[in-house]
Design a protein around this motif. Structure first.
Motif, PDB file in Angstrom:
ATOM      1  N   THR A   1       0.831  -1.205   0.000  1.00  0.00           N
ATOM      2  CA  THR A   1       0.000   0.000   0.000  1.00  0.00           C
ATOM      3  C   THR A   1       0.870   1.262   0.000  1.00  0.00           C
ATOM      4  OG1 THR A   1      -1.712  -1.194   1.240  1.00  0.00           O
ATOM      5  CG2 THR A   1      -1.853   1.209   1.200  1.00  0.00           C
ATOM      6  N   MET A   2       1.873   1.285   0.885  1.00  0.00           N
ATOM      7  CA  MET A   2       2.761   2.443   0.966  1.00  0.00           C
ATOM      8  C   MET A   2       3.556   2.635  -0.327  1.00  0.00           C
ATOM      9  SD  MET A   2       2.349   3.985   3.865  1.00  0.00           S
ATOM     10  CE  MET A   2       0.600   3.608   3.649  1.00  0.00           C
ATOM     11  N   MET A   3       3.983   1.527  -0.931  1.00  0.00           N
ATOM     12  CA  MET A   3       4.742   1.630  -2.177  1.00  0.00           C
ATOM     13  C   MET A   3       3.871   2.188  -3.301  1.00  0.00           C
ATOM     14  SD  MET A   3       7.077  -1.281  -4.066  1.00  0.00           S
ATOM     15  CE  MET A   3       5.680  -2.264  -4.596  1.00  0.00           C
ATOM     16  N   ALA A   4       2.607   1.749  -3.328  1.00  0.00           N
ATOM     17  CA  ALA A   4       1.696   2.264  -4.360  1.00  0.00           C
ATOM     18  C   ALA A   4       1.461   3.767  -4.173  1.00  0.00           C
ATOM     19  CB  ALA A   4       0.366   1.512  -4.283  1.00  0.00           C
ATOM     20  N   LEU A   5       1.293   4.193  -2.920  1.00  0.00           N
ATOM     21  CA  LEU A   5       1.109   5.628  -2.647  1.00  0.00           C
ATOM     22  C   LEU A   5       2.347   6.433  -3.018  1.00  0.00           C
ATOM     23  CD1 LEU A   5      -0.701   5.549   0.834  1.00  0.00           C
ATOM     24  CD2 LEU A   5      -1.659   6.304  -1.350  1.00  0.00           C
TER      25      LEU A   5
END
Length: 403
Positions: A393-397
């Motif tokens: 999730t953090m990488m996508a953001l």
């Protein structure tokens, strides 16, 4: 006693009690004739716990009042089998300092529990005499106390009534059996310290199992260690299958044993526990057990998560050193990121850092799955799955902001 007060106690009418108490507080001190029961006696008999709680607020000293049979409300509740009220009254007595506690110089609850009525019965006697002392599983009150690990209650009951040692459940198990089976070390130690109850130590149940057998079967290494250190414990006793505790370990141990099982084995072998005359035959061609299926079931998932965590770590690590917009080549800000002052850059850096650390922690946690403990495997997998989800999730953001 005022009829309104009596009706309120029998029906559990809290609103009426509150109105009567605020209207005339002395009403709560009235007694009925000829039994001389207080409103608390009546409420305890009718199992109105919320009513009892409210009486405590308005008239706390009623806890000590006795009727014509020298019974407190605790006697009445115990006799009626209203154990929720019993629990409430004991809690009330613990917080109350009355004439009993001042005279005996100890907690009011302990004094009330020991207080006899005219027949010489305490609350415990009333509970046992008025009801079947064994429940649906054949468990007596002392069995329940042992299962729950209440060593102080077990000690008190055995000292007050030594005959409790003869109480057996439907499996012909005594209190030491159920304590060992439930893993309650304090209870086991308390019983072992009582010299008058040595006969419980090697007693067999209807399957021929001693407390040591049961502690081994249920893999309680602390209990096993406590028992094997006691010289009175006979480690050579065999059950109806002809198995000693060591034989049970060798028969039922899994290929991938948990730490509890390994500690149980270690405790028995350290004590040099003997094997039976007929060692158990172990089928080498047996089908995989449940733990084998568990390991195989999770194997692909573990490998997939490990690969994913490693890839996220590599990608985010590289992203940190390949900053969006590059670096300043000259001037006072030489070597600094060109987008350092932009809020989006800080968001990108924060998300990337969180993703990288979550994936690293997930990868390290997955190392636990290689220790052979199926319980630890499941825990590690759940933690890693959560961490990898956060990392993704953090990488996508981060990359959405960078774009």
């Amino acid at each position: 006693m005022d009829p309104r007060l009596y009706d309120a106690a029998t029906e559990g009418n809290i609103l009426l009690l509150r109105d009567l108490a605020e209207e005339q507080g002395s009403l709560l001190m009235q007694i009925s004739h000829p039994n001389r029961n207080t409103v608390l006696h009546v409420a305890a008999n009718f199992d109105n716990k919320s009513f009892v709680v409210l009486i405590q607020k308005y008239c706390p000293n009623l806890i000590e009042k006795k009727n014509s049979s020298d019974e407190t409300a605790l006697h009445i509740a115990a006799k009626a089998g209203n154990f929720s009220v019993v629990e409430c009254l004991i809690s009330w007595a613990k917080d109350f300092v009355g004439s009993f506690s001042r005279e005996a110089d100890e907690n009011d609850a302990y004094v009330l529990l020991r207080e006899p009525n005219k027949d010489g019965n305490t609350t415990l006697h009333e509970a046992l005499q008025s009801h079947n002392p064994k429940g649906k599983d054949g468990l007596s009150p002392i069995h329940m106390a042992a299962i729950k690990g209440h060593s102080d209650i077990v000690e008190w009951m055995l000292k007050r009534c030594p005959d409790f040692r003869e109480f057996l459940n439907r499996e012909d198990q005594n209190i030491l059996h159920v304590a060992a089976m439930s893993g309650k070390q304090k209870v086991v130690k308390s019983i072992l310290k009582m010299p008058n109850f040595w006969m419980l130590i090697n007693q067999k149940d209807n399957k021929g199992n001693t407390p040591l057998h049961l502690a081994t079967i249920y893999w309680h290494p602390k209990i096993v260690g406590t028992l094997v250190r006691d010289k009175r414990v006979d480690m050579s006793v065999m059950n109806r299958e002809g198995l000693t505790p060591v034989d049970i370990v060798e028969k039922y141990i899994d290929t991938l044993a948990s730490f509890r099982k390994l500690l149980t084995i270690a405790a028995l072998r350290t004590a040099k526990a003997p094997r039976g005359q007929h060692r158990p035959t172990i089928d080498e061609t047996r089908q995989p057990n449940k733990s084998d299926f568990t390991v195989e079931f999770y194997r692909d998932r573990i490998n997939t998560l490990s690969l994913l965590a490693t890839l996220i770590t590599a990608v985010t690590f590289a992203a940190v050193f390949t900053m969006p917009g590059g670096y300043n080549d000259d001037g006072p800000s030489q070597g600094m990121a060109t987008m350092l002052t932009k809020m989006e850059f800080h968001l990108f850096l924060t998300c990337t850092t969180i993703a990288m650390y979550c994936s690293i922690i997930a990868a390290v946690t997955l190392i636990w799955t290689q220790l052979g403990d199926t319980n630890l495997l499941v825990v590690a997998l759940r933690i890693s799955l959560l961490l990898v989800g956060i990392a993704l999730t953090m990488m996508a953001l981060a990359f959405a902001v960078a774009a």
